[in-house]
Write an enzyme that holds these catalytic residues in place. Structure first.
Site, PDB file in Angstrom:
ATOM      1  N   GLY A 195     129.022 -11.711  16.956  1.00  0.00           N
ATOM      2  CA  GLY A 195     127.649 -12.206  16.896  1.00  0.00           C
ATOM      3  C   GLY A 195     126.645 -11.116  17.232  1.00  0.00           C
TER       4      GLY A 195
ATOM      5  N   LYS B 147     107.978  -7.935  21.387  1.00  0.00           N
ATOM      6  CA  LYS B 147     108.727  -9.057  20.797  1.00  0.00           C
ATOM      7  C   LYS B 147     108.887  -8.882  19.285  1.00  0.00           C
ATOM      8  CE  LYS B 147     109.073 -10.859  24.805  1.00  0.00           C
ATOM      9  NZ  LYS B 147     110.294 -10.493  25.540  1.00  0.00           N
TER      10      LYS B 147
ATOM     11  N   ASP C  57     122.713 -14.805  18.183  1.00  0.00           N
ATOM     12  CA  ASP C  57     122.643 -15.390  19.523  1.00  0.00           C
ATOM     13  C   ASP C  57     121.204 -15.311  20.045  1.00  0.00           C
ATOM     14  OD1 ASP C  57     124.064 -16.350  22.046  1.00  0.00           O
ATOM     15  OD2 ASP C  57     122.961 -14.609  22.779  1.00  0.00           O
TER      16      ASP C  57
ATOM     17  N   TYR D  23     114.446 -15.652  25.961  1.00  0.00           N
ATOM     18  CA  TYR D  23     114.192 -14.293  25.466  1.00  0.00           C
ATOM     19  C   TYR D  23     112.775 -14.155  24.919  1.00  0.00           C
ATOM     20  CZ  TYR D  23     119.333 -14.096  25.658  1.00  0.00           C
ATOM     21  OH  TYR D  23     120.645 -14.164  26.047  1.00  0.00           O
TER      22      TYR D  23
ATOM     23  N   LYS E 119     119.787 -21.385  23.589  1.00  0.00           N
ATOM     24  CA  LYS E 119     120.168 -21.771  24.955  1.00  0.00           C
ATOM     25  C   LYS E 119     119.065 -22.547  25.665  1.00  0.00           C
ATOM     26  CE  LYS E 119     122.631 -17.357  25.174  1.00  0.00           C
ATOM     27  NZ  LYS E 119     121.803 -16.373  24.482  1.00  0.00           N
TER      28      LYS E 119
ATOM     29  N   HIS F 229     122.074 -22.348  29.463  1.00  0.00           N
ATOM     30  CA  HIS F 229     122.011 -20.895  29.672  1.00  0.00           C
ATOM     31  C   HIS F 229     122.579 -20.469  31.023  1.00  0.00           C
ATOM     32  CE1 HIS F 229     119.385 -17.204  28.462  1.00  0.00           C
ATOM     33  NE2 HIS F 229     120.464 -16.806  29.099  1.00  0.00           N
TER      34      HIS F 229
ATOM     35  N   TYR G  62     129.274 -11.609  26.525  1.00  0.00           N
ATOM     36  CA  TYR G  62     127.993 -10.884  26.423  1.00  0.00           C
ATOM     37  C   TYR G  62     128.063  -9.602  27.241  1.00  0.00           C
ATOM     38  CZ  TYR G  62     125.998 -12.863  30.882  1.00  0.00           C
ATOM     39  OH  TYR G  62     125.732 -13.213  32.175  1.00  0.00           O
TER      40      TYR G  62
ATOM     41  N   GLU H 240     128.373   0.133  11.967  1.00  0.00           N
ATOM     42  CA  GLU H 240     129.571   0.587  12.694  1.00  0.00           C
ATOM     43  C   GLU H 240     130.201  -0.612  13.426  1.00  0.00           C
ATOM     44  OE1 GLU H 240     128.609   4.066  15.162  1.00  0.00           O
ATOM     45  OE2 GLU H 240     129.752   3.082  16.738  1.00  0.00           O
ATOM     46  N   ASN H 241     129.363  -1.430  14.041  1.00  0.00           N
ATOM     47  CA  ASN H 241     129.878  -2.588  14.792  1.00  0.00           C
ATOM     48  C   ASN H 241     130.547  -3.602  13.863  1.00  0.00           C
ATOM     49  OD1 ASN H 241     128.814  -1.286  16.977  1.00  0.00           O
ATOM     50  ND2 ASN H 241     127.068  -2.662  17.252  1.00  0.00           N
TER      51      ASN H 241
END
Ligand code: NAP
Length: 323
Positions: free
Chosen positions: A20, A31, A50, A55, A84, A117, A216, A279-280
């Site tokens: 994710g 932001k 996510d 946030y 969350k 959360h 996480y 890459e991830n």
């Protein structure tokens, strides 16, 4: 492997993509950045996003999702969006309105997953961290089982496909699992998890209850000054992790993510950089040997980047128990 099909089955029959994209950014980051990075992540192939009310960037993430659905990059039904329930909304009557606010922010009709959360309730209101005149967080007393029943109603109302928790310890998970009249088990527990805090006991417990552990800060966290001490170890510079990366001709970040997938953990990665996002995404293209997995297991030192000390005197503070 196509990341869209690398999915893990949840205990309610839905599926969660195993990798994710994390949308949290420290306070100093504008932001608007979330709009750009979320679009890039969808271009790179991420399908699990996510998010969290706390946030304060759900609007920007939602705009990015909308723009990528509108330009045909992705269909809504191929996306897995989770958000969350923040700690100021744990009173049962506040749960559905909080989810409705999140849906409005994200411009979505439903989320795929909605999770509590943090188990420590804070005083309801507009402030994310309500504080008294001495700067101390004002907490609240809420029965987590009552919050959970309100979460179950959100699932029944179709506002979320699945429900779960985050930052719960074993005792708190058991409290929900043993609740008389439980209708739905939590599908997941999203917790800090990486080679320095591999959560092996919590993982075993979750597996025994068909609860997926979602990791996480799997890359060592963004080290936000608000939450992480400057002297904290830098995971991606760990000599053992780097040696395993070199041996496999991969990067330390890819090894840290792959480590979780091979343990049956769903893993989140936060990233601003387009090249590193790609890459991830390549973590599905290689495998770690059992020797490498053992070496990485050996790095565990129960080291937590974010301890959330500000509420550590609350009875539901989750990190005082062993796991
Ligand atoms: P993380 O995934 O551990 O990432 C840490 C840093 O790794 C990022 O800042 C990123 O740098 C860097 N990075 C990413 N890919 C890389 C690569 N291939 N090579 C080198 N460096 C790379 O960060 P996190 O934000 O702590 O955790 C991820 C997500 O988990 C969050 O965004 C959030 O969605 C979720 N989360 C949940 C909770 C909770 O309480 N439930 C708490 C914390 C986090 P750049 O930013 O410079 O690209």
């Amino acid at each position: 492997m196509d990341p869209k099909v690398w999915r893990v089955k949840l205990n309610d029959g839905h599926f969660i993509p195993a990798l994710g994209f994390g949308t949290y950014a420290p306070d100093k980051v504008p932001k608007s950045k979330a709009f750009e990075t979320t679009k890039l992540s969808l271009d790179a192939g991420f399908r699990h996003i996510d998010c969290a009310y706390a946030y304060s960037n759900e609007r920007e993430v939602g705009l990015a999702i909308r723009s990528k659905v509108e330009d045909g990059t992705v269909k809504r039904e191929d996306l897995f969006c989770n958000s969350k329930l923040w700690a100021t909304c744990l009173r049962p009557e506040l749960v559905r309105p909080a989810l409705e606010k999140t849906l409005k922010n994200l411009q979505l009709d439903y989320v795929d997953l909605y999770i509590i959360h943090f188990p420590v309730a804070m005083k309801p209101g507009e402030e994310l961290f309500p504080k008294d005149e001495h700067g101390k967080v004002i907490v609240d007393t809420v029965d987590l089982c009552a919050t959970w029943e309100a979460m179950e109603k959100c699932k029944d109302a179709g506002l979320t496909k699945s429900i779960g928790v985050s930052n719960f310890n074993r005792r708190q998970l058991e409290k929900i699992l043993n609740k008389p009249g439980l209708k739905y088990k939590p599908v997941c527990n999203q917790v800090e998890c990486h080679p320095y805090l591999n959560q092996s006991k919590l993982l075993d417990f979750c597996k025994s209850k068909e609860i997926v552990l979602v990791a996480y800060s799997a890359l060592g966290s963004q080290r936000p000054k608000e939450w992480v001490e400057e002297s904290a170890l830098v995971l991606l510079e760990d000599p053992v992790l780097c040696a395993v990366a070199k041996k496999n001709k991969r990067t330390p970040a890819q090894i840290a993510l792959r480590y979780q997938l091979q343990r049956g953990v769903v893993v989140l990665a936060k990233c601003d950089n387009e090249k590193q996002m790609k890459e991830n995404m390549q973590v599905f293209q290689f495998q770690l040997s059992s020797e490498d997995m053992k070496l990485l297991d050996g790095l565990n030192r129960n080291f937590r980047y974010a301890r959330f000390h500000i509420v550590d005197d609350h009875p539901e503070y989750p990190f005082s128990d062993e796991y």
